[in-house]
Design a protein around this motif. Structure first.
Motif, PDB file in Angstrom:
ATOM      1  N   ALA A 179       0.831  -1.210   0.000  1.00 34.36           N
ATOM      2  CA  ALA A 179       0.000   0.000   0.000  1.00 34.36           C
ATOM      3  C   ALA A 179       0.860   1.252   0.000  1.00 34.36           C
ATOM      4  N   TRP A 180       0.336   2.335  -0.608  1.00 39.23           N
ATOM      5  CA  TRP A 180       1.016   3.616  -0.632  1.00 39.23           C
ATOM      6  C   TRP A 180      -0.016   4.716  -0.849  1.00 39.23           C
ATOM      7  N   ARG A 181       0.393   5.942  -0.550  1.00 41.64           N
ATOM      8  CA  ARG A 181      -0.489   7.085  -0.782  1.00 41.64           C
ATOM      9  C   ARG A 181      -0.379   7.525  -2.232  1.00 41.64           C
ATOM     10  N   PRO A 182      -1.489   7.695  -2.956  1.00 35.39           N
ATOM     11  CA  PRO A 182      -1.412   8.062  -4.373  1.00 35.39           C
ATOM     12  C   PRO A 182      -0.792   9.431  -4.608  1.00 35.39           C
ATOM     13  N   GLY A 183      -0.788  10.318  -3.605  1.00 32.36           N
ATOM     14  CA  GLY A 183      -0.205  11.645  -3.784  1.00 32.36           C
ATOM     15  C   GLY A 183       1.307  11.680  -3.680  1.00 32.36           C
ATOM     16  N   ASN A 184       1.929  10.555  -3.354  1.00 29.95           N
ATOM     17  CA  ASN A 184       3.384  10.500  -3.216  1.00 29.95           C
ATOM     18  C   ASN A 184       3.998  10.270  -4.597  1.00 29.95           C
ATOM     19  N   ASP A 185       4.671  11.301  -5.149  1.00 28.34           N
ATOM     20  CA  ASP A 185       5.206  11.198  -6.507  1.00 28.34           C
ATOM     21  C   ASP A 185       6.707  10.915  -6.527  1.00 28.34           C
ATOM     22  N   SER A 186       7.232  10.333  -5.451  1.00 29.12           N
ATOM     23  CA  SER A 186       8.657   9.997  -5.404  1.00 29.12           C
ATOM     24  C   SER A 186       9.010   9.033  -6.535  1.00 29.12           C
ATOM     25  N   PRO A 187       9.962   9.381  -7.409  1.00 32.47           N
ATOM     26  CA  PRO A 187      10.354   8.460  -8.485  1.00 32.47           C
ATOM     27  C   PRO A 187      10.867   7.126  -7.959  1.00 32.47           C
ATOM     28  N   ALA A 188      11.598   7.156  -6.838  1.00 30.37           N
ATOM     29  CA  ALA A 188      12.098   5.900  -6.267  1.00 30.37           C
ATOM     30  C   ALA A 188      10.936   5.008  -5.836  1.00 30.37           C
ATOM     31  N   LEU A 189       9.894   5.605  -5.257  1.00 29.81           N
ATOM     32  CA  LEU A 189       8.704   4.838  -4.883  1.00 29.81           C
ATOM     33  C   LEU A 189       7.980   4.329  -6.128  1.00 29.81           C
ATOM     34  N   CYS A 190       7.871   5.164  -7.163  1.00 29.48           N
ATOM     35  CA  CYS A 190       7.204   4.740  -8.398  1.00 29.48           C
ATOM     36  C   CYS A 190       7.885   3.511  -8.996  1.00 29.48           C
ATOM     37  N   ASN A 191       9.211   3.461  -8.922  1.00 32.79           N
ATOM     38  CA  ASN A 191       9.933   2.296  -9.433  1.00 32.79           C
ATOM     39  C   ASN A 191       9.618   1.051  -8.610  1.00 32.79           C
ATOM     40  N   LEU A 192       9.459   1.235  -7.294  1.00 31.25           N
ATOM     41  CA  LEU A 192       9.106   0.101  -6.439  1.00 31.25           C
ATOM     42  C   LEU A 192       7.690  -0.379  -6.754  1.00 31.25           C
ATOM     43  N   ILE A 193       6.781   0.549  -6.981  1.00 34.85           N
ATOM     44  CA  ILE A 193       5.406   0.185  -7.329  1.00 34.85           C
ATOM     45  C   ILE A 193       5.381  -0.590  -8.655  1.00 34.85           C
ATOM     46  N   GLU A 194       6.140  -0.107  -9.626  1.00 35.11           N
ATOM     47  CA  GLU A 194       6.200  -0.811 -10.918  1.00 35.11           C
ATOM     48  C   GLU A 194       6.726  -2.226 -10.752  1.00 35.11           C
ATOM     49  N   LEU A 195       7.699  -2.382  -9.858  1.00 33.65           N
ATOM     50  CA  LEU A 195       8.254  -3.718  -9.631  1.00 33.65           C
ATOM     51  C   LEU A 195       7.198  -4.622  -8.992  1.00 33.65           C
ATOM     52  N   VAL A 196       6.451  -4.104  -8.029  1.00 35.04           N
ATOM     53  CA  VAL A 196       5.385  -4.885  -7.393  1.00 35.04           C
ATOM     54  C   VAL A 196       4.342  -5.295  -8.440  1.00 35.04           C
ATOM     55  N   GLU A 197       3.975  -4.352  -9.316  1.00 33.04           N
ATOM     56  CA  GLU A 197       2.953  -4.648 -10.317  1.00 33.04           C
ATOM     57  C   GLU A 197       3.428  -5.635 -11.370  1.00 33.04           C
ATOM     58  N   SER A 198       4.754  -5.780 -11.509  1.00 32.23           N
ATOM     59  CA  SER A 198       5.288  -6.720 -12.489  1.00 32.23           C
ATOM     60  C   SER A 198       5.372  -8.145 -11.955  1.00 32.23           C
ATOM     61  N   LEU A 199       5.155  -8.312 -10.645  1.00 33.24           N
ATOM     62  CA  LEU A 199       5.251  -9.640 -10.060  1.00 33.24           C
ATOM     63  C   LEU A 199       4.094 -10.517 -10.518  1.00 33.24           C
ATOM     64  N   ASP A 200       4.327 -11.815 -10.522  1.00 34.32           N
ATOM     65  CA  ASP A 200       3.253 -12.743 -10.849  1.00 34.32           C
ATOM     66  C   ASP A 200       2.138 -12.628  -9.820  1.00 34.32           C
ATOM     67  N   ALA A 201       0.913 -12.778 -10.267  1.00 28.94           N
ATOM     68  CA  ALA A 201      -0.232 -12.734  -9.354  1.00 28.94           C
ATOM     69  C   ALA A 201      -0.075 -13.823  -8.290  1.00 28.94           C
ATOM     70  N   PRO A 202      -0.311 -13.483  -7.008  1.00 30.49           N
ATOM     71  CA  PRO A 202      -0.162 -14.493  -5.953  1.00 30.49           C
ATOM     72  C   PRO A 202      -1.159 -15.618  -6.103  1.00 30.49           C
ATOM     73  N   ALA A 203      -0.725 -16.811  -5.713  1.00 32.72           N
ATOM     74  CA  ALA A 203      -1.615 -17.974  -5.777  1.00 32.72           C
ATOM     75  C   ALA A 203      -2.817 -17.751  -4.879  1.00 32.72           C
ATOM     76  N   GLY A 204      -3.915 -18.333  -5.212  1.00 32.94           N
ATOM     77  CA  GLY A 204      -5.149 -18.148  -4.445  1.00 32.94           C
ATOM     78  C   GLY A 204      -5.034 -18.715  -3.064  1.00 32.94           C
ATOM     79  N   PRO A 205      -5.894 -18.276  -2.122  1.00 35.59           N
ATOM     80  CA  PRO A 205      -5.859 -18.737  -0.744  1.00 35.59           C
ATOM     81  C   PRO A 205      -6.251 -20.200  -0.634  1.00 35.59           C
ATOM     82  N   ALA A 206      -5.834 -20.775   0.468  1.00 28.29           N
ATOM     83  CA  ALA A 206      -6.215 -22.170   0.722  1.00 28.29           C
ATOM     84  C   ALA A 206      -7.718 -22.273   0.880  1.00 28.29           C
ATOM     85  N   GLN A 207      -8.262 -23.376   0.491  1.00 24.61           N
ATOM     86  CA  GLN A 207      -9.716 -23.578   0.601  1.00 24.61           C
ATOM     87  C   GLN A 207      -9.994 -24.632   1.668  1.00 24.61           C
ATOM     88  N   GLY A 208     -10.967 -24.335   2.527  1.00 30.01           N
ATOM     89  CA  GLY A 208     -11.322 -25.268   3.587  1.00 30.01           C
ATOM     90  C   GLY A 208     -12.380 -26.246   3.137  1.00 30.01           C
TER      91      GLY A 208
END
Length: 303
Positions: A274-303
């Protein structure tokens, strides 16, 4: 006095003549001569002594040459620094991480990949529970957080699902539970539990409580710990057993056994970035892009 004129002046000094400097800086000789005259008029002093064999620096010209080299070098360094800051390749990012997830491979992998791509960016990592992270994100004293949130997120925050987690049972390694592990929560009805405070992570606490209510399970709490590390240390000391995020098992502690129960595996505990959308730090933007490039997490365990 302009940086362009200083650049031309240094070129003339180092080339030894107007004509040679003209070829070096790719400026017509009359235009270059005009710029040198304008520089002398602006400074109200002669910079060159002109004679039949060429030109040589005056005392003022020599002083300007020494200063001009330093000014042009500083300008180059400043431009490079500002460009790097603008592209997020230098600077710093302050990141909150729930205490339990400091050793989780997905989180460690994210930090490691960011470091590989942007080695000049400094990380400030704060081990904080979800509640304090939310406060600091809203205050603007934290760039981003890795924490528990409702699926719908939080007002004023941008979020990306990072990982699905569940729950795990932690028992003392020398306890009877470690020797004969339970298979259902109802077997723990009379056990003494070490618990956490709701204020430390309200979303996590409420999701866990709602899951137990659906199962009709009501743990008998006799001890409280400020965070999961404190709770685990109390379990290791034999003060009780505990139910914690399954990610806790990524950091084994002496004197503790982690046990999986189907009813605990079925409790979905999504972990968010999570992050605040008003934060325009380029270093943070690069971290956000890296998070968005990750593979979608596997679904939760089912009971």
């Amino acid at each position: 006095m302009e940086f362009r004129q200083l650049h031309y002046f240094v070129a003339v000094v180092e080339a030894g003549s107007i004509s040679a400097a003209s070829r070096r800086v790719h400026v017509a000789q009359p235009a270059l001569t005009r710029q040198i005259h304008l520089l002398e008029e602006d400074l109200e002093t002669r910079l060159f002594e002109r004679h039949a064999r060429g030109i040589r620096l005056t005392v003022a010209g020599q002083a300007l040459y020494e200063e001009a080299q330093q000014l042009l070098d500083r300008r180059t360094r400043l431009k490079a620094r500002l460009t790097a800051l603008g592209q997020g390749v230098v600077g710093k990012v302050s990141l909150g991480v729930t205490v339990t997830h400091l050793w989780v491979p997905q989180v460690a992998g994210l930090l490691g990949r960011y470091r590989e791509r942007f080695p000049q960016v400094a990380f400030e990592v704060f081990p904080l529970l979800s509640g304090p992270q939310l406060e600091r994100l809203r205050e603007g004293t934290l760039d981003a957080g890795i924490l528990y949130l409702d699926d719908s997120g939080q007002p004023g925050l941008e979020t990306r699902l990072l990982q699905h987690d569940s729950l795990v049972l932690a028992v003392p390694a020398n306890s009877s539970w470690a020797e004969v592990p339970p298979t259902r929560l109802e077997q723990l009805a009379d056990a003494e539990f070490v618990w956490g405070f709701r204020s430390a992570s309200p979303v996590y606490f409420d999701r866990m409580q709602a899951h137990f209510q659906r199962l009709g399970f009501h743990p008998r709490v006799v001890q409280y710990g400020a965070d999961n590390i404190a709770i685990l240390s109390m379990v290791a000391a034999g003060l009780g057993i505990a139910i914690l995020p399954a990610a806790s098992s990524h950091h084994p502690m002496p004197g503790i056994r982690f046990l999986h129960l189907p009813e605990l595996d079925a409790c979905a505990m999504p972990l968010w970035f999570a992050w605040r959308p008003g934060n325009d730090s380029p270093a943070l933007c690069n971290l956000i892009e890296l998070v968005e490039s990750l593979d979608a997490p596997a679904g939760p365990a089912q009971g």
